[in-house]
Design an enzyme around this catalytic site. Sequence first.
Site, PDB file in Angstrom:
ATOM      1  N   GLY A  55       0.846  -1.192   0.000  1.00  0.00           N
ATOM      2  CA  GLY A  55       0.000   0.000   0.000  1.00  0.00           C
ATOM      3  C   GLY A  55       0.874   1.231   0.000  1.00  0.00           C
ATOM      4  CB  CYS A  82       5.277  -4.479   0.264  1.00  0.00           C
ATOM      5  SG  CYS A  82       6.206  -2.946   0.057  1.00  0.00           S
ATOM      6  CE1 TYR A  83       1.380   0.839   5.678  1.00  0.00           C
ATOM      7  CE2 TYR A  83      -0.551  -0.517   5.240  1.00  0.00           C
ATOM      8  CZ  TYR A  83       0.060   0.498   5.945  1.00  0.00           C
ATOM      9  OH  TYR A  83      -0.621   1.164   6.916  1.00  0.00           O
ATOM     10  CG  HIS A 169       6.054  -5.929  -4.378  1.00  0.00           C
ATOM     11  ND1 HIS A 169       4.775  -5.712  -3.931  1.00  0.00           N
ATOM     12  CD2 HIS A 169       6.754  -4.827  -4.038  1.00  0.00           C
ATOM     13  CE1 HIS A 169       4.693  -4.529  -3.365  1.00  0.00           C
ATOM     14  NE2 HIS A 169       5.888  -3.961  -3.411  1.00  0.00           N
ATOM     15  CD  GLU A 171       3.016  -8.565  -5.261  1.00  0.00           C
ATOM     16  OE1 GLU A 171       3.709  -9.342  -4.591  1.00  0.00           O
ATOM     17  OE2 GLU A 171       2.796  -7.394  -4.925  1.00  0.00           O
ATOM     18  CG  ASP A 227     -14.435 -10.007 -20.928  1.00  0.00           C
ATOM     19  OD1 ASP A 227     -13.563 -10.892 -21.021  1.00  0.00           O
ATOM     20  OD2 ASP A 227     -14.212  -8.855 -20.538  1.00  0.00           O
ATOM     21  CB  SER A 229     -17.313 -14.458 -27.120  1.00  0.00           C
ATOM     22  OG  SER A 229     -17.296 -13.426 -28.062  1.00  0.00           O
ATOM     23  CE  LYS A 370     -10.044  -9.875 -21.658  1.00  0.00           C
ATOM     24  NZ  LYS A 370     -11.247  -9.039 -21.788  1.00  0.00           N
TER      25      LYS A 370
END
Length: 524
Positions: A55, A82-83, A169, A171, A227, A229, A370
């Site tokens: 954050g 992190c934060y 991080h 991620e 999306d 479809s 997605k």
Amino acid sequence: MERESVIVIDFGGQYNQLVARRVRECNVYCEIYSYRTPLQQILEKKPKGIILTGGPSSVYEEGAATCGKELFETGIPVLGLCYGAQLMSHVLGGEVKRAQNREYGKTETFFDTTSPLFQGLPEKNIVWMSHFDYISKLAPGFTSVAHTANTPVAAAQNVEKNLYAIQFHPEVLHTDNGTRMLYNFVRNVCGCAGDWKMDSFVEHAIREIREKVGDGKVLCALSGGVDSSVAAVLLSKAVGKQLTCVFVDHGLLRKNEGDEVEAVFGPKGSYELNFIRVNAQERYYSKLAGVDEPERKRKIIGEEFIRIFEEEAKKIGRVDYLVQGTIYPDVVESGLGGESAVIKSHHNVGGLPEHVDFKEIIEPLRDLFKDEVRKAGLELGIPPYLVYRQPFPGPGLGVRIVGEVTADKVRMVQDADAIYRQEVDSAVEAYKAEHGEEPKWMPNQYFAALTNMRSVGVMGDERTYDYAVALRAVNTIDFMTAEAANIPWDVLQKAMSRIINEVRGVNRVFYDLTSKPPGTIEME
Ligand code: XMP
């Protein structure tokens, strides 16, 4: 059936959705909630683990995003990033200080690989750091399990209490083995079995839709994008002809796109549903005539869409359900889930037609990212070229034609874009055939746009005064930031030469080098 899940608590950092996506890559379902969500509400979800994100705040700042001590006393494993790591230390009695210099970028880090988080990792690993504050004193019961040259506590743990803190991080892709660290947390520490898979999602979703809809009528606005479809095919598999899809061709689609959508979903296609194609090209061009202000253009295109959709819905009569292709990032970005993006309201969530008479909205993809939507699409047998389509904005070529939109300009940008995509695609294919992998410059999105600039040129012996096309190609992970892709010069030259030769009205081609920020990916 209760779904096994991990909860990501959002403290407003920029990578929060990425954390959730990575967890899902470990086959663990995961949802994002704002740090303001009461603990009780989080516990009701019965999560098997909790992850606190990064954050923008500092734990000592007034009004900083925070959490109570109780969060760490439930027995549920918690991982702070992190934060989130600093907050955990701060709340549990450790010390966090501000360093003189920010530690930023790829950083060599040394790991205690006996830690459950770092099992199977090398002892030395590159990680992505981005922090001013650091943990200067461990909270009671914690030990440090990673360090860098500047940070004695790059990670800490209290195994007994199932609490873990990582300063960097995991991620982001810049951290080597980052997903492995998250995997170790969710699968080994939290004990998740990893039952989040797209085949079972599809099966489950079809069953659920069938139960909900019964013999009701369902209406879906189909754009031809991924999306809508996937949502339409899910519905078609669940309720067949009870579904009607309305496809509005606003004349701002890519070359041949309207016919391609019709070929897949129309009467000659392979799905059981009612398909209505509305050819509204002329209607749009006349509404857009003389309008050059980008927001005004977007508004007109959006409003007209809703009007046409309503007209079609009236013809069908009463429908019971309206399908929306909302996906999880739309939910989070609308501020309904996480914290960071209350800033932006999304068209898929906010832009419902007001006068369509229906009982309820069905959003079958509401929980998916997605990449998961694409996997579900393949699972449903949708052709890969549709599933892997590039992102295309709702207002279509309307935002890729700078200034006034006319039918002639649409033709120019459609033709130039088709040539450019062909050239990039065939260069990528050739590279793949030779090297067995995609080239490093492979863009995530690439298209042509039409600038509003005309300039003098010479063609044969004739003077021309024609438009300039801009070619765009970007590398991006999340479409929030982007860099111009390093498309080989010869590919650009070939595209340029074909565009000028083949597209009437264009006599100049630019390559757009702008990154985002300060630019956006689209022109308008
Ligand atoms: P920008 O231009 O904001 O685009 O940098 C980021 C990504 O979003 C797509 N985009 C849209 N998608 N409706 C959409 O569904 C829109 O109005 C819209 N505007 C931009 C754009 O293509 C890029 O992938």
